[in-house]
Design a protein around this motif. Structure first.
Motif, PDB file in Angstrom:
ATOM      1  N   ARG A  66      16.499  25.439  87.796  1.00  0.00           N
ATOM      2  CA  ARG A  66      17.321  26.012  88.862  1.00  0.00           C
ATOM      3  C   ARG A  66      17.755  27.391  88.373  1.00  0.00           C
ATOM      4  NH1 ARG A  66      19.101  23.925  93.239  1.00  0.00           N
ATOM      5  NH2 ARG A  66      18.770  21.800  92.535  1.00  0.00           N
ATOM      6  N   GLY A  67      17.344  28.416  89.112  1.00  0.00           N
ATOM      7  CA  GLY A  67      17.668  29.764  88.671  1.00  0.00           C
ATOM      8  C   GLY A  67      17.353  30.806  89.716  1.00  0.00           C
ATOM      9  N   ARG A  68      17.446  32.046  89.285  1.00  0.00           N
ATOM     10  CA  ARG A  68      17.153  33.189  90.143  1.00  0.00           C
ATOM     11  C   ARG A  68      16.128  34.081  89.452  1.00  0.00           C
ATOM     12  NH1 ARG A  68      21.994  35.849  93.442  1.00  0.00           N
ATOM     13  NH2 ARG A  68      22.623  33.976  94.547  1.00  0.00           N
ATOM     14  N   GLN A  69      15.225  34.593  90.246  1.00  0.00           N
ATOM     15  CA  GLN A  69      14.211  35.488  89.709  1.00  0.00           C
ATOM     16  C   GLN A  69      14.564  36.924  90.089  1.00  0.00           C
ATOM     17  OE1 GLN A  69      10.274  34.190  90.190  1.00  0.00           O
ATOM     18  NE2 GLN A  69       9.431  35.908  89.042  1.00  0.00           N
ATOM     19  N   VAL A  75      16.947  34.180  85.562  1.00  0.00           N
ATOM     20  CA  VAL A  75      18.242  33.700  85.096  1.00  0.00           C
ATOM     21  C   VAL A  75      18.287  32.197  85.340  1.00  0.00           C
ATOM     22  CG1 VAL A  75      20.738  33.818  85.404  1.00  0.00           C
ATOM     23  CG2 VAL A  75      19.366  35.885  85.622  1.00  0.00           C
ATOM     24  N   ASP A  76      18.453  31.448  84.268  1.00  0.00           N
ATOM     25  CA  ASP A  76      18.555  29.983  84.326  1.00  0.00           C
ATOM     26  C   ASP A  76      20.035  29.626  84.341  1.00  0.00           C
ATOM     27  OD1 ASP A  76      18.521  27.243  83.964  1.00  0.00           O
ATOM     28  OD2 ASP A  76      17.477  27.301  82.045  1.00  0.00           O
ATOM     29  N   ILE A  77      20.513  29.008  85.428  1.00  0.00           N
ATOM     30  CA  ILE A  77      21.946  28.738  85.535  1.00  0.00           C
ATOM     31  C   ILE A  77      22.417  27.673  84.549  1.00  0.00           C
ATOM     32  CG2 ILE A  77      22.010  29.440  87.939  1.00  0.00           C
ATOM     33  CD1 ILE A  77      22.438  26.440  88.623  1.00  0.00           C
ATOM     34  N   GLU A  78      21.513  26.904  83.993  1.00  0.00           N
ATOM     35  CA  GLU A  78      21.909  25.888  83.027  1.00  0.00           C
ATOM     36  C   GLU A  78      21.717  26.348  81.585  1.00  0.00           C
ATOM     37  OE1 GLU A  78      20.313  22.047  83.988  1.00  0.00           O
ATOM     38  OE2 GLU A  78      21.336  22.016  85.912  1.00  0.00           O
ATOM     39  N   ASN A  79      21.392  27.624  81.398  1.00  0.00           N
ATOM     40  CA  ASN A  79      21.256  28.189  80.062  1.00  0.00           C
ATOM     41  C   ASN A  79      22.585  28.865  79.707  1.00  0.00           C
ATOM     42  OD1 ASN A  79      20.766  29.772  77.806  1.00  0.00           O
ATOM     43  ND2 ASN A  79      18.698  30.321  78.460  1.00  0.00           N
ATOM     44  N   PRO A  80      23.303  28.371  78.694  1.00  0.00           N
ATOM     45  CA  PRO A  80      24.612  28.944  78.350  1.00  0.00           C
ATOM     46  C   PRO A  80      24.537  30.414  77.931  1.00  0.00           C
ATOM     47  CG  PRO A  80      24.086  27.088  76.898  1.00  0.00           C
ATOM     48  CD  PRO A  80      22.951  27.235  77.852  1.00  0.00           C
ATOM     49  N   ASP A  81      23.357  30.908  77.548  1.00  0.00           N
ATOM     50  CA  ASP A  81      23.214  32.326  77.224  1.00  0.00           C
ATOM     51  C   ASP A  81      23.170  33.185  78.483  1.00  0.00           C
ATOM     52  OD1 ASP A  81      23.135  31.746  74.508  1.00  0.00           O
ATOM     53  OD2 ASP A  81      20.945  31.583  74.488  1.00  0.00           O
ATOM     54  N   HIS A  82      22.860  32.568  79.626  1.00  0.00           N
ATOM     55  CA  HIS A  82      22.748  33.310  80.878  1.00  0.00           C
ATOM     56  C   HIS A  82      24.026  33.267  81.703  1.00  0.00           C
ATOM     57  CE1 HIS A  82      18.061  32.900  80.949  1.00  0.00           C
ATOM     58  NE2 HIS A  82      18.518  33.504  79.867  1.00  0.00           N
ATOM     59  N   CYS A  83      24.699  32.127  81.739  1.00  0.00           N
ATOM     60  CA  CYS A  83      25.928  32.015  82.527  1.00  0.00           C
ATOM     61  C   CYS A  83      26.752  30.821  82.048  1.00  0.00           C
ATOM     62  CB  CYS A  83      25.622  31.924  84.024  1.00  0.00           C
ATOM     63  SG  CYS A  83      25.047  30.341  84.611  1.00  0.00           S
ATOM     64  N   ASP A  84      27.962  30.717  82.573  1.00  0.00           N
ATOM     65  CA  ASP A  84      28.909  29.675  82.157  1.00  0.00           C
ATOM     66  C   ASP A  84      28.923  28.471  83.096  1.00  0.00           C
ATOM     67  OD1 ASP A  84      29.731  31.204  79.982  1.00  0.00           O
ATOM     68  OD2 ASP A  84      31.330  32.185  81.107  1.00  0.00           O
ATOM     69  N   PHE A  85      27.858  28.250  83.838  1.00  0.00           N
ATOM     70  CA  PHE A  85      27.831  27.142  84.797  1.00  0.00           C
ATOM     71  C   PHE A  85      28.075  25.796  84.113  1.00  0.00           C
ATOM     72  CE2 PHE A  85      25.451  23.805  87.021  1.00  0.00           C
ATOM     73  CZ  PHE A  85      26.129  23.807  88.222  1.00  0.00           C
ATOM     74  N   ILE A  86      27.405  25.553  83.001  1.00  0.00           N
ATOM     75  CA  ILE A  86      27.550  24.281  82.286  1.00  0.00           C
ATOM     76  C   ILE A  86      28.992  24.113  81.810  1.00  0.00           C
ATOM     77  CG2 ILE A  86      26.833  22.972  80.240  1.00  0.00           C
ATOM     78  CD1 ILE A  86      24.683  22.998  82.324  1.00  0.00           C
ATOM     79  N   LYS A  87      29.578  25.191  81.308  1.00  0.00           N
ATOM     80  CA  LYS A  87      30.965  25.124  80.835  1.00  0.00           C
ATOM     81  C   LYS A  87      31.928  24.860  81.993  1.00  0.00           C
ATOM     82  CE  LYS A  87      30.037  28.064  76.903  1.00  0.00           C
ATOM     83  NZ  LYS A  87      30.153  29.395  76.338  1.00  0.00           N
ATOM     84  N   LEU A  88      31.698  25.516  83.117  1.00  0.00           N
ATOM     85  CA  LEU A  88      32.544  25.281  84.288  1.00  0.00           C
ATOM     86  C   LEU A  88      32.416  23.838  84.752  1.00  0.00           C
ATOM     87  CD1 LEU A  88      34.390  26.224  86.575  1.00  0.00           C
ATOM     88  CD2 LEU A  88      32.345  26.980  87.797  1.00  0.00           C
ATOM     89  N   ARG A  89      31.196  23.341  84.811  1.00  0.00           N
ATOM     90  CA  ARG A  89      30.971  21.949  85.218  1.00  0.00           C
ATOM     91  C   ARG A  89      31.645  20.985  84.242  1.00  0.00           C
ATOM     92  NH1 ARG A  89      24.899  20.126  85.786  1.00  0.00           N
ATOM     93  NH2 ARG A  89      25.039  20.246  83.533  1.00  0.00           N
TER      94      ARG A  89
END
Length: 185
Positions: A66-69, A75-89
């Motif tokens: 799950r990401g954006r091209q 950008v992989d939304i589940e990659n902690p180097d790309h964004c904080d989605f996992i941390k927010l969840r």
């Protein structure tokens, strides 16, 4: 990474400058598990969360994520180097009850008390009808107060329904993400 850190710092500065209150994670007890303490500290250090949304699956090296091209990459939304989605969840799953209690006890009750005081109650906070609602309805202009009380009761019921729905969603998310959390932390 430097861009995200400077943007987060700027956002936090603006939050403090404008006196905006944000949710702060509760402190860990001394008897808590060390891994949990580290996780909570990582979450605190990540605030404000930098989150990228994505509603599409993108294929990367034969694997769907799950990401954006973008022209410069994916950008992989589940990659902690790309964004904080996992941390927010993780924060929402592990601290949802505290967040709900703070929201209800602090924000909603302050709002409710303010509304009741402007409706002619003189600042009294009622618990949901009873003799106070009957007296208000019997007084001159009581219809407006009664209508306000009715709206508050409806909002209370709606809030309870939403909390129940949120609890169910939280449980589903907890079940679905148990494996993801173990893999990312």
């Amino acid at each position: 990474m430097k861009e995200i850190v400077s943007l987060k710092r700027r956002i936090l500065d603006e939050i403090h400058e404008n006196g905006i209150k944000i949710y702060s994670l509760p402190e860990c007890d001394s008897d808590e598990d060390e891994d949990y303490k580290v996780q909570v500290q990582q979450l605190k250090d990540s605030i404000p969360f930098a989150v990228i949304g994505a509603n599409a699956m993108v294929e990367v090296a034969g694997k769907k994520i799950r990401g954006r091209q973008y022209p410069w990459g994916i950008v992989d939304i589940e990659n902690p180097d790309h964004c904080d989605f996992i941390k927010l969840r993780t924060m929402l799953i592990t601290h949802m009850q505290d967040l709900q209690e703070v929201t209800h006890d602090l924000h909603y009750e302050n709002f409710r008390s303010q509304r009741l005081s402007t409706a002619g109650r003189g600042g009294a906070v009622g618990g949901g009808g009873g003799a106070g609602a009957i007296a208000a309805a019997a007084s001159p202009g009581g219809a407006a107060i009664d209508a306000t009380e009715q709206k508050l009761l409806e909002k209370d019921a709606e809030l309870r329904r939403m909390q129940e729905m949120l609890a169910r969603m939280q449980e589903q998310m907890k079940q679905q993400s148990t494996t993801n959390l173990a893999a990312n932390f």
